[in-house]
Motif scaffolding. Structure first.
Motif, PDB file in Angstrom:
ATOM      1  N   ASN A   4       0.813  -1.208   0.000  1.00 18.22           N
ATOM      2  CA  ASN A   4       0.000   0.000   0.000  1.00 18.22           C
ATOM      3  C   ASN A   4       0.854   1.268   0.000  1.00 18.22           C
ATOM      4  OD1 ASN A   4      -2.439  -1.308  -0.143  1.00 18.22           O
ATOM      5  ND2 ASN A   4      -2.751  -1.345   2.063  1.00 18.22           N
ATOM      6  N   VAL A   5       2.147   1.109  -0.235  1.00 16.35           N
ATOM      7  CA  VAL A   5       3.068   2.232  -0.375  1.00 16.35           C
ATOM      8  C   VAL A   5       3.624   2.166  -1.791  1.00 16.35           C
ATOM      9  CG1 VAL A   5       5.191   3.310   0.478  1.00 16.35           C
ATOM     10  CG2 VAL A   5       3.637   2.167   2.082  1.00 16.35           C
ATOM     11  N   ILE A   6       3.506   3.262  -2.527  1.00 17.33           N
ATOM     12  CA  ILE A   6       3.923   3.261  -3.924  1.00 17.33           C
ATOM     13  C   ILE A   6       4.962   4.350  -4.179  1.00 17.33           C
ATOM     14  CG2 ILE A   6       1.756   2.271  -4.760  1.00 17.33           C
ATOM     15  CD1 ILE A   6       0.907   5.117  -5.598  1.00 17.33           C
ATOM     16  N   ALA A   7       5.832   4.085  -5.150  1.00 17.50           N
ATOM     17  CA  ALA A   7       6.810   5.078  -5.582  1.00 17.50           C
ATOM     18  C   ALA A   7       6.127   6.021  -6.567  1.00 17.50           C
ATOM     19  CB  ALA A   7       7.999   4.394  -6.237  1.00 17.50           C
TER      20      ALA A   7
ATOM     21  N   PRO B 203       6.329   9.272  -9.399  1.00 16.58           N
ATOM     22  CA  PRO B 203       7.274   9.870 -10.348  1.00 16.58           C
ATOM     23  C   PRO B 203       7.989  11.040  -9.669  1.00 16.58           C
ATOM     24  CG  PRO B 203       5.089   9.627 -11.344  1.00 16.58           C
ATOM     25  CD  PRO B 203       4.954   9.303  -9.885  1.00 16.58           C
ATOM     26  N   GLY B 204       9.260  11.128  -9.861  1.00 18.79           N
ATOM     27  CA  GLY B 204      10.033  12.200  -9.245  1.00 18.79           C
ATOM     28  C   GLY B 204      10.606  11.827  -7.892  1.00 18.79           C
ATOM     29  N   GLY B 205      10.408  10.584  -7.457  1.00 19.32           N
ATOM     30  CA  GLY B 205      11.066  10.113  -6.249  1.00 19.32           C
ATOM     31  C   GLY B 205      10.275  10.162  -4.969  1.00 19.32           C
ATOM     32  N   GLY B 206       9.061  10.636  -4.996  1.00 17.66           N
ATOM     33  CA  GLY B 206       8.267  10.675  -3.777  1.00 17.66           C
ATOM     34  C   GLY B 206       7.650   9.321  -3.459  1.00 17.66           C
ATOM     35  N   VAL B 207       6.962   9.284  -2.345  1.00 18.19           N
ATOM     36  CA  VAL B 207       6.283   8.074  -1.907  1.00 18.19           C
ATOM     37  C   VAL B 207       4.811   8.415  -1.688  1.00 18.19           C
ATOM     38  CG1 VAL B 207       6.116   6.365  -0.050  1.00 18.19           C
ATOM     39  CG2 VAL B 207       8.359   7.165  -0.810  1.00 18.19           C
ATOM     40  N   GLY B 208       3.935   7.516  -2.123  1.00 18.90           N
ATOM     41  CA  GLY B 208       2.509   7.697  -1.921  1.00 18.90           C
ATOM     42  C   GLY B 208       1.921   6.524  -1.158  1.00 18.90           C
ATOM     43  N   VAL B 209       0.781   6.751  -0.569  1.00 21.60           N
ATOM     44  CA  VAL B 209       0.081   5.714   0.180  1.00 21.60           C
ATOM     45  C   VAL B 209      -1.295   5.539  -0.453  1.00 21.60           C
ATOM     46  CG1 VAL B 209      -0.834   5.078   2.447  1.00 21.60           C
ATOM     47  CG2 VAL B 209       1.331   6.303   2.293  1.00 21.60           C
ATOM     48  N   ILE B 210      -1.720   4.296  -0.607  1.00 21.98           N
ATOM     49  CA  ILE B 210      -3.027   3.981  -1.194  1.00 21.98           C
ATOM     50  C   ILE B 210      -3.837   3.108  -0.230  1.00 21.98           C
ATOM     51  CG2 ILE B 210      -2.182   4.172  -3.570  1.00 21.98           C
ATOM     52  CD1 ILE B 210      -2.084   1.059  -3.641  1.00 21.98           C
ATOM     53  N   ASP B 211      -5.083   2.843  -0.568  1.00 20.07           N
ATOM     54  CA  ASP B 211      -5.956   1.896   0.124  1.00 20.07           C
ATOM     55  C   ASP B 211      -6.302   2.374   1.533  1.00 20.07           C
ATOM     56  OD1 ASP B 211      -7.481  -0.264   0.881  1.00 20.07           O
ATOM     57  OD2 ASP B 211      -5.838  -1.690   0.916  1.00 20.07           O
ATOM     58  N   PHE B 212      -7.222   3.304   1.596  1.00 20.65           N
ATOM     59  CA  PHE B 212      -7.586   3.918   2.867  1.00 20.65           C
ATOM     60  C   PHE B 212      -8.864   3.355   3.487  1.00 20.65           C
ATOM     61  CE2 PHE B 212      -4.702   6.890   0.955  1.00 20.65           C
ATOM     62  CZ  PHE B 212      -3.975   7.374   2.025  1.00 20.65           C
ATOM     63  N   ASP B 213      -9.301   2.174   3.060  1.00 20.76           N
ATOM     64  CA  ASP B 213     -10.564   1.658   3.576  1.00 20.76           C
ATOM     65  C   ASP B 213     -10.490   1.205   5.036  1.00 20.76           C
ATOM     66  OD1 ASP B 213      -9.009  -0.464   2.601  1.00 20.76           O
ATOM     67  OD2 ASP B 213     -10.750  -1.715   2.194  1.00 20.76           O
ATOM     68  N   ASP B 214      -9.299   1.032   5.607  1.00 18.53           N
ATOM     69  CA  ASP B 214      -9.165   0.696   7.029  1.00 18.53           C
ATOM     70  C   ASP B 214      -8.784   1.910   7.873  1.00 18.53           C
ATOM     71  OD1 ASP B 214      -9.802  -1.956   6.620  1.00 18.53           O
ATOM     72  OD2 ASP B 214      -7.724  -2.593   6.409  1.00 18.53           O
ATOM     73  N   CYS B 215      -8.781   3.079   7.262  1.00 24.12           N
ATOM     74  CA  CYS B 215      -8.393   4.312   7.945  1.00 24.12           C
ATOM     75  C   CYS B 215      -9.392   4.639   9.054  1.00 24.12           C
ATOM     76  CB  CYS B 215      -8.356   5.443   6.923  1.00 24.12           C
ATOM     77  SG  CYS B 215      -7.725   6.997   7.550  1.00 24.12           S
ATOM     78  N   GLY B 216      -8.867   5.138  10.153  1.00 23.86           N
ATOM     79  CA  GLY B 216      -9.724   5.532  11.269  1.00 23.86           C
ATOM     80  C   GLY B 216      -8.868   6.005  12.415  1.00 23.86           C
ATOM     81  N   GLU B 217      -9.464   6.173  13.571  1.00 31.47           N
ATOM     82  CA  GLU B 217      -8.699   6.570  14.745  1.00 31.47           C
ATOM     83  C   GLU B 217      -8.143   5.332  15.424  1.00 31.47           C
ATOM     84  OE1 GLU B 217      -9.242   8.783  18.991  1.00 31.47           O
ATOM     85  OE2 GLU B 217      -9.988   9.760  17.195  1.00 31.47           O
ATOM     86  N   GLY B 218      -6.888   5.433  15.809  1.00 27.49           N
ATOM     87  CA  GLY B 218      -6.241   4.333  16.501  1.00 27.49           C
ATOM     88  C   GLY B 218      -4.884   4.762  17.002  1.00 27.49           C
ATOM     89  N   HIS B 219      -4.190   3.850  17.629  1.00 26.39           N
ATOM     90  CA  HIS B 219      -2.849   4.149  18.130  1.00 26.39           C
ATOM     91  C   HIS B 219      -1.873   4.107  16.968  1.00 26.39           C
ATOM     92  CE1 HIS B 219       0.710   4.263  20.592  1.00 26.39           C
ATOM     93  NE2 HIS B 219      -0.043   4.444  21.655  1.00 26.39           N
ATOM     94  N   PHE B 220      -0.999   5.113  16.888  1.00 26.86           N
ATOM     95  CA  PHE B 220      -0.061   5.180  15.766  1.00 26.86           C
ATOM     96  C   PHE B 220       0.870   3.975  15.710  1.00 26.86           C
ATOM     97  CE2 PHE B 220       2.063   7.370  19.227  1.00 26.86           C
ATOM     98  CZ  PHE B 220       3.357   6.902  19.154  1.00 26.86           C
TER      99      PHE B 220
END
Length: 187
Positions: free
Chosen positions: A60-63, A65-82
């Motif tokens: 769920n972490v993607i490279a 273009p230009g060297g950055g990093v992106g995150v995908i798949d937010f269906d489990d996103c919510g409040e929780g302990h980091f």
């Protein structure tokens, strides 16, 4: 099984995930794990809670273009302990990096250095990480046992993952460190 042994050595391959897939010994190990990690999971109060991704594994972490990093798949996103996001990252990377000596340790060092630039880790981070690694794998057991009967892709890898997690949890109950846990030098 001793600490560091291959948890799947001698394991019977399973054809499909079925109800009760973790077995009696696995269920007993899960119950004992819950007893052992519950106190640590209760710590931290609201300071360690925020919006988390909830499924921040390597796929769920993607490279970008230009060297950055992106995150995908937010269906489990919510409040929780980091720590659940950190444990998910570490667990995901540990499964592939452990085959190359030092690779996991190098990743952890770089990840924590970057993470500390954004958010300081608690003083007892290394102690708290292990219970969250176990919690993450309990989430995986829940997902696999629910999804495999209706998802052919999960059914193809799920039984082996269940066997590995249960073996790791049994070893933890017997006193072995959980895979991905940090040593004193890493924390």
């Amino acid at each position: 099984m001793g600490c560091g042994d291959d948890p799947l050595q001698g394991a019977r391959p399973h054809r499909s995930v079925r109800p009760g897939a973790v077995g009696r010994r696995g269920t007993a190990a899960l119950r004992r794990v819950a007893e052992l990690i519950s106190p640590a999971l209760q710590e931290g109060g609201q300071d360690g809670r925020a919006r988390i991704h909830g499924d921040l594994h390597r796929e769920n972490v993607i490279a970008l273009p230009g060297g950055g990093v992106g995150v995908i798949d937010f269906d489990d996103c919510g409040e929780g302990h980091f720590l659940i996001d950190i444990a998910t990252v570490f667990s995901s990377v540990h499964r592939i990096a452990r085959i190359e000596p030092g690779a996991y340790e190098d990743f952890v060092s770089a990840f924590l250095a970057g993470y500390n630039q954004v958010r300081p880790l608690p003083a007892d981070f290394a102690r708290l990480l292990e219970p969250y690694l176990l919690l993450r794998d309990a989430f995986i057991l829940n997902f696999v046992t629910a999804a495999a009967p209706v998802n052919a892709v999960v059914a193809s890898w799920g039984p082996g993952r269940i066997a590995g997690i249960v073996a790791n949890m049994q070893a933890y109950v017997e006193g072995c460190p959980y895979p991905g846990a940090l040593t004193c030098e890493q924390s």
